[in-house]
Scaffold this motif. Structure first.
Motif, PDB file in Angstrom:
ATOM      1  N   VAL A  61     -36.027 -61.475 -39.236  1.00  7.25           N
ATOM      2  CA  VAL A  61     -36.128 -60.655 -38.028  1.00  7.25           C
ATOM      3  C   VAL A  61     -36.790 -61.476 -36.925  1.00  7.25           C
ATOM      4  O   VAL A  61     -37.871 -62.049 -37.115  1.00  7.25           O
ATOM      5  CB  VAL A  61     -36.950 -59.380 -38.303  1.00  7.25           C
ATOM      6  CG1 VAL A  61     -37.177 -58.595 -37.010  1.00  7.25           C
ATOM      7  CG2 VAL A  61     -36.244 -58.507 -39.332  1.00  7.25           C
ATOM      8  N   VAL A  62     -36.135 -61.555 -35.777  1.00  7.56           N
ATOM      9  CA  VAL A  62     -36.661 -62.352 -34.661  1.00  7.56           C
ATOM     10  C   VAL A  62     -37.850 -61.625 -34.033  1.00  7.56           C
ATOM     11  O   VAL A  62     -37.767 -60.457 -33.663  1.00  7.56           O
ATOM     12  CB  VAL A  62     -35.570 -62.615 -33.614  1.00  7.56           C
ATOM     13  CG1 VAL A  62     -36.159 -63.331 -32.402  1.00  7.56           C
ATOM     14  CG2 VAL A  62     -34.446 -63.448 -34.220  1.00  7.56           C
ATOM     15  N   ARG A  63     -38.964 -62.365 -33.910  1.00  4.74           N
ATOM     16  CA  ARG A  63     -40.186 -61.830 -33.315  1.00  4.74           C
ATOM     17  C   ARG A  63     -40.301 -62.189 -31.840  1.00  4.74           C
ATOM     18  O   ARG A  63     -40.740 -61.375 -31.025  1.00  4.74           O
ATOM     19  CB  ARG A  63     -41.404 -62.356 -34.074  1.00  4.74           C
ATOM     20  CG  ARG A  63     -42.754 -61.908 -33.506  1.00  4.74           C
ATOM     21  CD  ARG A  63     -43.898 -62.396 -34.384  1.00  4.74           C
ATOM     22  NE  ARG A  63     -45.205 -62.041 -33.843  1.00  4.74           N
ATOM     23  CZ  ARG A  63     -45.789 -60.854 -33.988  1.00  4.74           C
ATOM     24  NH1 ARG A  63     -45.168 -59.893 -34.644  1.00  4.74           N
ATOM     25  NH2 ARG A  63     -46.977 -60.600 -33.477  1.00  4.74           N
ATOM     26  N   ALA A  64     -39.904 -63.423 -31.495  1.00  6.03           N
ATOM     27  CA  ALA A  64     -40.049 -63.873 -30.119  1.00  6.03           C
ATOM     28  C   ALA A  64     -39.158 -65.078 -29.865  1.00  6.03           C
ATOM     29  O   ALA A  64     -38.780 -65.797 -30.793  1.00  6.03           O
ATOM     30  CB  ALA A  64     -41.507 -64.228 -29.823  1.00  6.03           C
ATOM     31  N   ILE A  65     -38.840 -65.289 -28.602  1.00 10.69           N
ATOM     32  CA  ILE A  65     -38.159 -66.512 -28.177  1.00 10.69           C
ATOM     33  C   ILE A  65     -38.941 -67.089 -26.999  1.00 10.69           C
ATOM     34  O   ILE A  65     -39.523 -66.347 -26.203  1.00 10.69           O
ATOM     35  CB  ILE A  65     -36.677 -66.264 -27.819  1.00 10.69           C
ATOM     36  CG1 ILE A  65     -36.530 -65.195 -26.731  1.00 10.69           C
ATOM     37  CG2 ILE A  65     -35.896 -65.858 -29.043  1.00 10.69           C
ATOM     38  CD1 ILE A  65     -35.094 -64.947 -26.304  1.00 10.69           C
ATOM     39  N   HIS A  66     -38.959 -68.415 -26.913  1.00  5.95           N
ATOM     40  CA  HIS A  66     -39.838 -69.089 -25.957  1.00  5.95           C
ATOM     41  C   HIS A  66     -39.073 -70.099 -25.116  1.00  5.95           C
ATOM     42  O   HIS A  66     -38.085 -70.681 -25.568  1.00  5.95           O
ATOM     43  CB  HIS A  66     -40.963 -69.811 -26.702  1.00  5.95           C
ATOM     44  CG  HIS A  66     -41.852 -68.916 -27.490  1.00  5.95           C
ATOM     45  ND1 HIS A  66     -43.024 -68.405 -27.007  1.00  5.95           N
ATOM     46  CD2 HIS A  66     -41.724 -68.420 -28.748  1.00  5.95           C
ATOM     47  CE1 HIS A  66     -43.588 -67.634 -27.920  1.00  5.95           C
ATOM     48  NE2 HIS A  66     -42.816 -67.627 -28.988  1.00  5.95           N
ATOM     49  N   GLY A  67     -39.587 -70.329 -23.915  1.00  5.83           N
ATOM     50  CA  GLY A  67     -39.082 -71.398 -23.065  1.00  5.83           C
ATOM     51  C   GLY A  67     -37.628 -71.294 -22.674  1.00  5.83           C
ATOM     52  O   GLY A  67     -36.993 -72.299 -22.339  1.00  5.83           O
ATOM     53  N   CYS A  68     -37.095 -70.081 -22.641  1.00  2.00           N
ATOM     54  CA  CYS A  68     -35.658 -69.889 -22.397  1.00  2.00           C
ATOM     55  C   CYS A  68     -35.237 -70.348 -21.004  1.00  2.00           C
ATOM     56  O   CYS A  68     -34.067 -70.700 -20.791  1.00  2.00           O
ATOM     57  CB  CYS A  68     -35.279 -68.422 -22.570  1.00  2.00           C
ATOM     58  SG  CYS A  68     -36.020 -67.628 -23.983  1.00  2.00           S
ATOM     59  N   HIS A  69     -36.169 -70.371 -20.072  1.00  2.00           N
ATOM     60  CA  HIS A  69     -35.830 -70.779 -18.698  1.00  2.00           C
ATOM     61  C   HIS A  69     -35.469 -72.261 -18.616  1.00  2.00           C
ATOM     62  O   HIS A  69     -34.914 -72.704 -17.612  1.00  2.00           O
ATOM     63  CB  HIS A  69     -36.998 -70.479 -17.763  1.00  2.00           C
ATOM     64  CG  HIS A  69     -38.216 -71.295 -18.014  1.00  2.00           C
ATOM     65  ND1 HIS A  69     -38.891 -71.275 -19.218  1.00  2.00           N
ATOM     66  CD2 HIS A  69     -38.894 -72.175 -17.226  1.00  2.00           C
ATOM     67  CE1 HIS A  69     -39.918 -72.091 -19.161  1.00  2.00           C
ATOM     68  NE2 HIS A  69     -39.940 -72.656 -17.965  1.00  2.00           N
ATOM     69  N   GLU A  70     -35.769 -73.009 -19.669  1.00  2.00           N
ATOM     70  CA  GLU A  70     -35.456 -74.440 -19.672  1.00  2.00           C
ATOM     71  C   GLU A  70     -34.023 -74.732 -20.121  1.00  2.00           C
ATOM     72  O   GLU A  70     -33.521 -75.827 -19.902  1.00  2.00           O
ATOM     73  CB  GLU A  70     -36.441 -75.187 -20.580  1.00  2.00           C
ATOM     74  CG  GLU A  70     -37.876 -75.156 -20.103  1.00  2.00           C
ATOM     75  CD  GLU A  70     -38.119 -76.044 -18.897  1.00  2.00           C
ATOM     76  OE1 GLU A  70     -37.154 -76.682 -18.405  1.00  2.00           O
ATOM     77  OE2 GLU A  70     -39.273 -76.111 -18.430  1.00  2.00           O
ATOM     78  N   PHE A  71     -33.383 -73.749 -20.787  1.00  2.00           N
ATOM     79  CA  PHE A  71     -32.037 -74.036 -21.287  1.00  2.00           C
ATOM     80  C   PHE A  71     -31.033 -72.922 -21.031  1.00  2.00           C
ATOM     81  O   PHE A  71     -29.860 -73.066 -21.363  1.00  2.00           O
ATOM     82  CB  PHE A  71     -32.074 -74.361 -22.787  1.00  2.00           C
ATOM     83  CG  PHE A  71     -32.671 -73.283 -23.659  1.00  2.00           C
ATOM     84  CD1 PHE A  71     -31.903 -72.233 -24.124  1.00  2.00           C
ATOM     85  CD2 PHE A  71     -34.006 -73.348 -24.043  1.00  2.00           C
ATOM     86  CE1 PHE A  71     -32.438 -71.255 -24.940  1.00  2.00           C
ATOM     87  CE2 PHE A  71     -34.556 -72.376 -24.870  1.00  2.00           C
ATOM     88  CZ  PHE A  71     -33.776 -71.328 -25.316  1.00  2.00           C
ATOM     89  N   ASP A  72     -31.449 -71.823 -20.438  1.00  2.00           N
ATOM     90  CA  ASP A  72     -30.527 -70.730 -20.123  1.00  2.00           C
ATOM     91  C   ASP A  72     -30.513 -70.516 -18.616  1.00  2.00           C
ATOM     92  O   ASP A  72     -31.575 -70.358 -17.993  1.00  2.00           O
ATOM     93  CB  ASP A  72     -30.952 -69.438 -20.830  1.00  2.00           C
ATOM     94  CG  ASP A  72     -30.021 -68.290 -20.507  1.00  2.00           C
ATOM     95  OD1 ASP A  72     -28.960 -68.167 -21.157  1.00  2.00           O
ATOM     96  OD2 ASP A  72     -30.355 -67.512 -19.582  1.00  2.00           O
ATOM     97  N   ASP A  73     -29.327 -70.492 -18.011  1.00  2.00           N
ATOM     98  CA  ASP A  73     -29.239 -70.448 -16.554  1.00  2.00           C
ATOM     99  C   ASP A  73     -29.712 -69.126 -15.963  1.00  2.00           C
ATOM    100  O   ASP A  73     -30.269 -69.098 -14.854  1.00  2.00           O
ATOM    101  CB  ASP A  73     -27.807 -70.764 -16.096  1.00  2.00           C
ATOM    102  CG  ASP A  73     -26.809 -69.696 -16.509  1.00  2.00           C
ATOM    103  OD1 ASP A  73     -26.662 -69.465 -17.727  1.00  2.00           O
ATOM    104  OD2 ASP A  73     -26.171 -69.103 -15.630  1.00  2.00           O
ATOM    105  N   VAL A  74     -29.527 -68.012 -16.688  1.00  2.00           N
ATOM    106  CA  VAL A  74     -29.983 -66.721 -16.158  1.00  2.00           C
ATOM    107  C   VAL A  74     -31.510 -66.657 -16.170  1.00  2.00           C
ATOM    108  O   VAL A  74     -32.137 -66.222 -15.197  1.00  2.00           O
ATOM    109  CB  VAL A  74     -29.378 -65.554 -16.963  1.00  2.00           C
ATOM    110  CG1 VAL A  74     -29.988 -64.223 -16.513  1.00  2.00           C
ATOM    111  CG2 VAL A  74     -27.869 -65.514 -16.781  1.00  2.00           C
TER     112      VAL A  74
END
Length: 283
Positions: A61-74
């Motif tokens: 179960v995914v608890r968190a995701i981090h640093g998404c602004h570095e690899f996702d354009d939205v």
């Protein structure tokens, strides 16, 4: 600087509330299409196997995701939203950059609690951030209610310094995974938190998907287990003052942003932030 943030709200009033309480509801909200787009990107990232995706203990179960602004354009567009940048610079009082980006996911009936803690304890002790001259913006991607693990903050606790820091020896080491699990490295004693609540009260941060709240890095806060059949995804952007950047951070770059260049605001038609006009700021 404009004098009015939205009907009935002024910048000085907003800043005064934030400085006094350590948190405030901001007079803007993202529209439904923007929220749905962010949900889709979070779902896509959650399916990936990468260090930025953290799971609940002994679970898939995914608890968190981090640093998404570095690899996702939205997500990259979100942190550059002109109104968010303007709000951050106004409430901090200085040019800013993105220090941290994360989405905490409390899955229905499975999302575990976050114990009482202060974010600045991690940033000060682990990253050597000089001062708490940063700000957290919280954007729920689902409706937040009493049963799905809302954020709870203790007003005014951000003015009291850091509580219950563990003693460090010369050979002590820290694992960054203890900063993203429910077994946190830096916590505030539960009895101390209850005493603070007796003295200061508490605020439970509820709201519709897309609403926007700010809270101080030193405020004592927690969240409970998700006891409901509704997921609670909370997107968090931390802006830090440029002159407050840690000199030599060692934690992974997806936890501590390395580029302290002042962020450049940029409009993106996919992300629409609207003034709140329905009176919900009073609730």
């Amino acid at each position: 600087m404009p004098t009015s943030t939205a009907p009935g709200k002024t910048w000085p009033e907003l800043k005064s509330t934030y400085e006094k309480d350590g948190s405030c509801r901001l007079p803007y909200q993202f529209d439904g299409e923007s929220v749905e787009l962010l949900r889709q990107r979070v779902a896509d990232i959650s399916r990936q196997r990468r260090p930025e995706v953290v799971h609940e203990k002994d679970s898939d179960v995914v608890r968190a995701i981090h640093g998404c602004h570095e690899f996702d354009d939205v997500c990259a567009a979100l942190v550059r939203h002109p109104r968010l940048v303007e709000l951050a610079e106004t409430l901090i009082g200085a040019p800013v950059y993105v220090y941290q980006f994360k989405v905490n996911l409390k899955q229905a009936l499975e999302g575990a609690a976050w114990p009482w803690h202060q974010d600045f304890a991690f940033w000060s002790e682990e990253d050597a951030m000089p001062r708490p001259d940063a700000i957290n913006f919280a954007i729920p991607l689902d409706e937040v209610h009493e049963e799905n693990g809302p954020l709870v903050v203790i007003p005014g606790s951000h003015t009291m310094g850091l509580f219950d820091l563990p003693e460090k020896s010369a050979d002590s080491t820290s694992d960054w995974r203890q900063h993203v699990s429910n077994d946190l490295a830096y916590t505030v004693d539960a009895e101390r938190a209850e005493q603070l609540i007796t003295e200061q009260g508490k605020t439970v941060i509820l709201g519709r998907a897309g609403s926007l709240h700010a809270f101080h890095p030193s405020i004592v806060h927690c969240s409970s287990n998700n006891r409901s059949a509704d997921r609670r995804a909370l997107l968090l952007i931390t802006y830090n003052a440029v002159d407050n950047a840690p000199a030599n951070p060692t934690r992974p770059a997806f936890l501590v942003g390395r580029d302290s260049t002042p962020i450049t605001a940029r409009h993106d038609d996919r992300l629409a932030l609207e003034p709140v006009t329905d009176g919900s700021l009073d609730g």
